[in-house]
Design an enzyme around this catalytic site. Structure first.
Site, short mmCIF file in Angstrom:
data_model
loop_
_atom_site.label_atom_id
_atom_site.label_comp_id
_atom_site.label_asym_id
_atom_site.label_seq_id
_atom_site.Cartn_x
_atom_site.Cartn_y
_atom_site.Cartn_z
CE LYS A 1 -3.60 2.47 2.40
NZ LYS A 1 -4.66 2.40 3.41
CE LYS B 1 -6.12 1.91 -0.76
NZ LYS B 1 -6.49 2.04 0.61
C1 PBG Z 1 -7.52 3.60 5.33
C2 PBG Z 1 -7.80 3.33 3.90
C3 PBG Z 1 -7.60 4.24 2.86
C4 PBG Z 1 -8.13 3.65 1.72
C5 PBG Z 1 -8.60 2.39 2.08
N1 PBG Z 1 -8.38 2.19 3.44
C6 PBG Z 1 -7.06 5.62 2.85
C7 PBG Z 1 -5.74 5.92 3.40
O1 PBG Z 1 -4.90 5.06 3.61
O2 PBG Z 1 -5.53 7.11 3.67
C8 PBG Z 1 -8.18 4.31 0.38
C9 PBG Z 1 -9.19 3.81 -0.57
C10 PBG Z 1 -9.50 4.72 -1.70
O3 PBG Z 1 -8.84 5.76 -1.92
O4 PBG Z 1 -10.45 4.40 -2.43
N2 PBG Z 1 -6.66 2.80 6.01
#
Ligand code: PBG
Length: 341
Positions: free
Chosen positions: A207, A262
């Site tokens: 991520k 992601k």
């Molecule tokens: C939070 C989380 C995020 C997303 C999914 N879980 C945002 C972040 O890490 O700030 C992002 C998903 C998206 O942008 O569609 N842990």
């Protein structure tokens, strides 16, 4: 004199004519390597404590849903054969705290939403996000020290409590999206110890600290809490690729059943490397900013919505994804059904 119409004549060169296989629909179908189906899709949904639905301005077509409305969406997803929903709670500001205690409240919004769906639609897969950002007053995914640094091991203890609380509510898959070190192993050990041997873990393994999450943070209401801070000390640097392989390897060793990359479209090179290296169930998240970007172009009439969305989702499969989390999941499933006739 009328010129003779152009004629295709036999040429000495080229010897190979790849266009032959593209000439007719039947041979294009025969050599098609990847086919997108509803089975490949996971639909992320935002759930709020309020009644009814509320639009998310930076994500046209996406709404925050009450549990009643969520059940209607769950019914549509089941009917369209979309295998699973991923739930994201919008925590009321007064329920947020420094230590994020609301995250493991057995009667919290995510936990109630899981129970409601599993009761009405037991066959529909339900995924919950394991991370503290919807519950912290500062919008970080973990518990911070005085300098604002997110503390790893203390956060992992909180994430374990959150994951167990989701498991008690009956969730099928917990998805730690926090990027703390060692959290997959800790969550796996706790699930086993409590007898939740069937609860799957989808690890947000690679991520990235991406600017494409902006609209999501608006949707869950964490953007204001986070302010100008960032998540660079735990989410990965977008410039890195080998580090993703390292992270995926660790999560698999620690007990992840599925791994995720992601964001999605700008990171399909990472998906391909992960799939080639490990050959495990591999997922990617087409995140909020990717959705917003495409929707903006569709709204302007600059791109064709159905064609571009299905092309983009097919590209995830070609890159090696077994499944895709996408805000387009229900629309895509409808278009695919229509195409089948
Ligand atoms: C939070 C989380 C995020 C997303 C999914 N879980 C945002 C972040 O890490 O700030 C992002 C998903 C998206 O942008 O569609 N842990």
């Amino acid at each position: 004199m009328i010129a003779a119409p152009p004629q295709e004549t036999a040429m000495a060169f080229p010897h190979s004519r790849p266009r032959r296989m593209r000439r007719d629909e039947f041979s294009r179908r025969l050599m098609r390597e990847h086919v997108l189906t509803a089975d490949d899709l996971i639909y992320p949904v935002f759930v709020h404590e309020l009644a009814g639905r509320a639009a998310v301005p930076s994500m046209p077509g996406i709404e925050r849903l009450s549990i009643d409305e969520l059940l209607k969406v769950a019914e549509q997803a089941s009917e369209l054969r979309v295998p699973a929903l991923a739930l994201f709670p919008v925590t009321a500001p007064e329920a947020k705290s420094l230590q994020a205690e609301a995250a493991w409240d057995d009667n919290g919004l995510a936990q109630r939403a899981v129970r409601a769906i599993k009761q009405r639609f037991p066959e529909l897969g339900v995924i919950t996000d394991v991370a503290l950002d919807p519950f912290t007053t500062h919008g970080q995914d973990g518990i911070i020290d005085d300098s604002g640094y997110v503390l790893n091991d203390i956060t992992v203890e909180a994430l374990v409590k959150q994951a167990l609380s989701h498991a008690r509510a009956g969730v099928d898959i917990v998805a730690p999206s926090d990027m703390m070190d060692g959290r997959i192993g800790a969550v796996r050990a706790a699930l086993e110890a409590e007898g939740f041997i069937h609860t799957r873990i989808m690890a947000y393994s690679a991520k990235y600290a991406s600017a494409f999450y902006g609209p999501f943070r608006d949707a869950v209401g964490s953007a204001g809490n986070l302010g100008k801070s960032n998540k660079f000390t735990y989410q990965m640097d977008p410039a890195n690729s080998n580090e993703a392989i390292h992270e995926v390897g660790l999560d698999l060793e620690e007990g992840a059943d599925m791994v995720m990359v992601k964001p999605g479209m700008p990171y399909l090179d990472i998906v391909r490397r992960v799939k080639d290296e490990f050959g495990v169930p591999t997922f990617a998240y087409q995140v909020s900013g990717e959705y917003a970007m495409l929707k903006a172009a569709y709204a302007n009439g600059w791109l064709n919505e159905e064609a571009c969305t299905l092309e983009a989702l097919t590209a995830f499969k070609r890159a090696g994804c077994d499944g895709i989390l996408s805000y387009f999941a229900l629309d895509a499933a409808r278009w695919l059904r229509k195409a089948q006739g």
